[in-house]
Design a protein around this motif. Structure first.
Motif, PDB file in Angstrom:
ATOM      1  N   UNK A 160       0.845  -1.194   0.000  1.00  0.00           N
ATOM      2  CA  UNK A 160       0.000   0.000   0.000  1.00  0.00           C
ATOM      3  C   UNK A 160       0.878   1.240   0.000  1.00  0.00           C
ATOM      4  N   UNK A 161       0.527   2.214  -0.840  1.00  0.00           N
ATOM      5  CA  UNK A 161       1.297   3.449  -0.917  1.00  0.00           C
ATOM      6  C   UNK A 161       1.131   4.236   0.386  1.00  0.00           C
ATOM      7  N   UNK A 162       2.199   4.470   1.131  1.00  0.00           N
ATOM      8  CA  UNK A 162       2.063   5.164   2.425  1.00  0.00           C
ATOM      9  C   UNK A 162       1.723   6.642   2.237  1.00  0.00           C
ATOM     10  N   UNK A 163       1.076   7.207   3.247  1.00  0.00           N
ATOM     11  CA  UNK A 163       0.731   8.625   3.212  1.00  0.00           C
ATOM     12  C   UNK A 163       1.998   9.475   3.295  1.00  0.00           C
ATOM     13  N   UNK A 164       1.993  10.527   2.518  1.00  0.00           N
ATOM     14  CA  UNK A 164       3.136  11.417   2.523  1.00  0.00           C
ATOM     15  C   UNK A 164       4.315  10.910   1.716  1.00  0.00           C
TER      16      UNK A 164
END
Length: 374
Positions: free
Chosen positions: A234-238
């Motif tokens: 999953x693409x992490x936030x930030x």
């Protein structure tokens, strides 16, 4: 004496193997993540088409035995403005073929790819032939590429009045960059926020190690092992970039792979491939050799003097059966399969006998490994 020699040689071989080979499992093989997983959506697509190869030097399909070739030839000529209706077409320079190709991921319209050509009828050879325009279809029935060009083969056929020589397979060939891609498969990898990594060799331990390596590198929980064959990314936030940047960052990470204890046997060729973690429990093994010798020694029988008889041949067969008995040999606990194989090889046991012994040890429940027979 032979039994004592067998036991001494077997014990000496196993003792030497125990001294040279550690009993503990070897360190798992390190590998990059990009070499052990496939990214979801990044895949090839199979294409297939039916076409005609022309220009053969009398090695094409016989139209009487291949009616589909005759129908295809007449249909093609009619599309080109040549009317052959009711005519008896005779030619041996045309062959019907199947054309296959793999459409690589993210291939763009106008680029080229290789195609393979295989004869469909009774053609003897495709040497010197040229494939005519052939649409290549996907599983959905849509045309994704057009193939055309000279066919290159790896084999040949030479024929005389009393002998024929065939090398390779002259009825299959390849056209390098022979297909022009007409349609693209839409998949926007960069816009994905979540992606699955599919392990090429499913294993729970390897999947968990991949997730740990990715999370340690990124610094936040990004990868989660879902099952032995899948790791969810999953693409992490930030994160400064998209999913492509994330894949680029993690695909070079080194992971210690793991694998189950497994033995692969090809009985046709006698090949045995074994994993490093295969173990053998205490078991007794005996292998006896049965040798049958048959020799034909015919004798000539002469008729009596002044008789009307003729010289004749009388058959004579010498048949000998020799069976060498072998005492049971005990294999100690925790001996690895490699040590067992080294000991059996030192005794001159053939690969096929070795396969039978391994299967018997497995049937006895003393082999802690899965056996897969090809």
């Amino acid at each position: 004496m032979p039994n004592r020699l067998f036991r001494s040689l077997f014990a000496a071989t196993l003792s030497a193997a125990l001294l040279l080979t550690p009993l503990s499992a070897a360190t798992a093989a390190p590998a990059r993540i990009k070499d052990i997983v496939d990214f979801e959506g990044v895949r090839e697509n199979q294409l297939v088409g039916y076409g005609l190869v022309v220009g053969l030097n009398g090695t094409g399909d016989s139209l009487n035995n291949s009616p589909f070739t005759k129908q295809s030839l007449q249909s093609m000529l009619e599309r080109l403005g040549v009317n052959t209706a009711g005519e008896n077409v005779r030619t041996a320079n045309v062959a019907a073929v199947m054309v296959t190709a793999n459409l690589r991921p993210f291939a763009t319209q106008g680029s080229r790819m290789d195609v393979s050509v295989a004869a469909l009828g009774d053609s003897d050879s495709l040497q010197g032939g040229t494939l005519l325009v052939t649409p290549l279809l996907g599983a959905d029935g849509e045309v994704y590429a057009i193939a055309q060009g000279p066919v290159l083969i790896n084999g040949f056929k030479a024929e005389g009045d009393a002998a024929t020589v065939i090398s390779g397979v002259p009825t299959t060939g390849r056209i390098s960059s022979g297909a022009l891609i007409e349609r693209e498969i839409e998949f926007h990898l960069g816009s994905q926020s979540s992606l699955r990594l599919a392990l090429r060799n499913p294993d729970l331990t390897t999947a968990r190690r991949i997730a740990l390596a990715v999370n340690d590198f990124i610094g936040v929980p990004t990868a989660v092992p879902e099952d032995p064959a899948t790791v969810r990314l999953t693409l992490p936030r930030g994160f400064n970039g998209n999913i492509v940047d994330l894949l680029t960052d993690i695909e070079q990470l080194i992971v210690q792979t793991d694998q189950p204890a497994k033995i692969v046997i090809d009985e046709n060729s006698g090949i045995i491939v074994m994993g490093k973690d295969v173990r053998v429990s205490s078991v007794a093994v005996a292998q006896s050799n049965l040798t049958v010798t048959i020799a034909e020694n015919p004798t000539v029988v002469q008729p009596a003097p002044l008789s009307l008889g003729v010289t004749a041949e009388q058959p004579s067969t010498d048949l000998n059966v020799n069976e060498s008995a072998t005492a049971l040999e005990v294999i100690e606990e925790s001996v690895t399969l490699q040590q067992l194989v080294d000991g059996l090889n030192a005794l001159g046991i053939s690969p096929r006998d070795l396969i039978a012994i391994l299967q018997s040890i497995k049937a006895a429940g003393a082999l802690q490994a899965e056996i897969e027979v090809l």
